[in-house]
Design a protein around this motif. Structure first.
Motif, PDB file in Angstrom:
ATOM      1  N   SER A 126       0.838  -1.200   0.000  1.00 46.89           N
ATOM      2  CA  SER A 126       0.000   0.000   0.000  1.00 46.89           C
ATOM      3  C   SER A 126       0.875   1.254   0.000  1.00 46.89           C
ATOM      4  O   SER A 126       2.090   1.176   0.162  1.00 46.89           O
ATOM      5  CB  SER A 126      -0.924   0.022   1.220  1.00 46.89           C
ATOM      6  N   ILE A 127       0.226   2.385  -0.135  1.00 41.86           N
ATOM      7  CA  ILE A 127       0.911   3.672  -0.193  1.00 41.86           C
ATOM      8  C   ILE A 127       1.637   3.970   1.126  1.00 41.86           C
ATOM      9  O   ILE A 127       2.568   4.757   1.151  1.00 41.86           O
ATOM     10  CB  ILE A 127      -0.089   4.787  -0.576  1.00 41.86           C
ATOM     11  N   LYS A 164       9.660   3.182   2.503  1.00 43.36           N
ATOM     12  CA  LYS A 164      10.578   2.040   2.377  1.00 43.36           C
ATOM     13  C   LYS A 164      10.920   1.779   0.919  1.00 43.36           C
ATOM     14  O   LYS A 164      12.064   1.505   0.583  1.00 43.36           O
ATOM     15  CB  LYS A 164       9.948   0.770   2.981  1.00 43.36           C
ATOM     16  N   VAL A 165       9.908   1.865   0.048  1.00 38.14           N
ATOM     17  CA  VAL A 165      10.119   1.612  -1.386  1.00 38.14           C
ATOM     18  C   VAL A 165      11.020   2.689  -1.987  1.00 38.14           C
ATOM     19  O   VAL A 165      11.931   2.376  -2.759  1.00 38.14           O
ATOM     20  CB  VAL A 165       8.766   1.537  -2.139  1.00 38.14           C
ATOM     21  N   SER A 223       9.140   9.079  -7.266  1.00 36.00           N
ATOM     22  CA  SER A 223       8.033   9.182  -6.322  1.00 36.00           C
ATOM     23  C   SER A 223       6.686   8.956  -7.019  1.00 36.00           C
ATOM     24  O   SER A 223       5.835   8.206  -6.525  1.00 36.00           O
ATOM     25  CB  SER A 223       8.061  10.556  -5.661  1.00 36.00           C
ATOM     26  N   GLU A 224       6.480   9.579  -8.164  1.00 40.45           N
ATOM     27  CA  GLU A 224       5.224   9.430  -8.904  1.00 40.45           C
ATOM     28  C   GLU A 224       5.029   7.990  -9.360  1.00 40.45           C
ATOM     29  O   GLU A 224       3.917   7.463  -9.317  1.00 40.45           O
ATOM     30  CB  GLU A 224       5.191  10.389 -10.096  1.00 40.45           C
ATOM     31  N   LEU A 225       6.112   7.360  -9.793  1.00 42.91           N
ATOM     32  CA  LEU A 225       6.037   5.980 -10.249  1.00 42.91           C
ATOM     33  C   LEU A 225       5.698   5.045  -9.085  1.00 42.91           C
ATOM     34  O   LEU A 225       4.864   4.138  -9.229  1.00 42.91           O
ATOM     35  CB  LEU A 225       7.365   5.566 -10.897  1.00 42.91           C
ATOM     36  N   VAL A 226       6.295   5.283  -7.928  1.00 51.08           N
ATOM     37  CA  VAL A 226       6.006   4.463  -6.744  1.00 51.08           C
ATOM     38  C   VAL A 226       4.536   4.628  -6.351  1.00 51.08           C
ATOM     39  O   VAL A 226       3.833   3.643  -6.098  1.00 51.08           O
ATOM     40  CB  VAL A 226       6.931   4.846  -5.559  1.00 51.08           C
ATOM     41  N   LYS A 227       4.058   5.879  -6.345  1.00 47.63           N
ATOM     42  CA  LYS A 227       2.644   6.128  -6.010  1.00 47.63           C
ATOM     43  C   LYS A 227       1.725   5.389  -6.974  1.00 47.63           C
ATOM     44  O   LYS A 227       0.733   4.769  -6.554  1.00 47.63           O
ATOM     45  CB  LYS A 227       2.336   7.619  -6.069  1.00 47.63           C
ATOM     46  N   ALA A 228       2.051   5.451  -8.265  1.00 46.07           N
ATOM     47  CA  ALA A 228       1.208   4.801  -9.271  1.00 46.07           C
ATOM     48  C   ALA A 228       1.180   3.281  -9.074  1.00 46.07           C
ATOM     49  O   ALA A 228       0.126   2.646  -9.202  1.00 46.07           O
ATOM     50  CB  ALA A 228       1.711   5.137 -10.672  1.00 46.07           C
ATOM     51  N   LYS A 229       2.313   2.702  -8.748  1.00 45.84           N
ATOM     52  CA  LYS A 229       2.383   1.237  -8.592  1.00 45.84           C
ATOM     53  C   LYS A 229       1.721   0.775  -7.297  1.00 45.84           C
ATOM     54  O   LYS A 229       1.223  -0.349  -7.238  1.00 45.84           O
ATOM     55  CB  LYS A 229       3.843   0.777  -8.632  1.00 45.84           C
ATOM     56  N   LEU A 230       1.751   1.604  -6.258  1.00 47.96           N
ATOM     57  CA  LEU A 230       1.199   1.191  -4.965  1.00 47.96           C
ATOM     58  C   LEU A 230      -0.283   1.534  -4.795  1.00 47.96           C
ATOM     59  O   LEU A 230      -0.904   1.097  -3.835  1.00 47.96           O
ATOM     60  CB  LEU A 230       2.007   1.804  -3.812  1.00 47.96           C
ATOM     61  N   SER A 231      -0.844   2.335  -5.698  1.00 45.73           N
ATOM     62  CA  SER A 231      -2.260   2.674  -5.523  1.00 45.73           C
ATOM     63  C   SER A 231      -3.139   1.703  -6.249  1.00 45.73           C
ATOM     64  O   SER A 231      -2.818   1.008  -7.097  1.00 45.73           O
ATOM     65  CB  SER A 231      -2.613   4.045  -6.031  1.00 45.73           C
TER      66      SER A 231
END
Length: 148
Positions: free
Chosen positions: A114-115, A120-121, A140-148
């Motif tokens: 999750s977000i 950690k990611v 950061s944007e890529l991590v948000k997109a993958k975790l949402s």
């Protein structure tokens, strides 16, 4: 050759070749470098110099945007030319594919679901991209997109 020596020798070469823009940009970099060394109380490592160069680039980008908003395109162009010179001292930029791979591997490594696991990611992804130049906002944007 250390990054500092390379900057200083390139500044000397720019002065000899009478390249005004390169000379003034490298003088500004040298001044910032000297100020940081005084603050630290010793020599900067190449990693610290790279961090300083990234902050100088960010300052130039913000200034260029302000100049464009104010209708001063010639000053914005000068700032962008300085950015190009400073960027030549940064490590090779990570490709979008490399950034995406690093984020995917970091998510798998941390077991993020999750977000809330974003910190950690991000830390793991940045560690995988160490030694390469990358935009933290993109990661950061890529991590948000993958975790949402």
């Amino acid at each position: 050759m250390s990054l500092k020596r390379r900057i200083l020798s390139d500044m000397t070469a720019a002065m000899k070749s009478q390249d005004a823009l390169r000379t003034s940009t490298l003088r500004m970099v040298k001044a910032a470098l000297t100020n940081r060394e005084i603050e630290k109380g010793g020599e900067l490592s190449d990693d610290e110099i790279i961090k300083m160069l990234r902050s100088l680039i960010k300052q130039r980008q913000e200034a260029a945007e302000q100049y464009e908003r104010g209708g001063r395109q010639e000053l914005a162009d000068k700032e962008r030319a300085e950015i190009e010179i400073i960027e030549s001292y940064l490590p090779q930029a990570a490709t979008p594919e490399e950034i995406e791979r690093a984020v995917a591997e970091a998510i798998a490594e941390t077991g993020a679901t999750s977000i809330r696991d974003m910190g950690k990611v991000m830390k793991a992804a940045q560690a995988r991209l160490a030694g390469r130049s990358f935009d933290g906002r993109t990661v950061s944007e890529l991590v948000k997109a993958k975790l949402s």
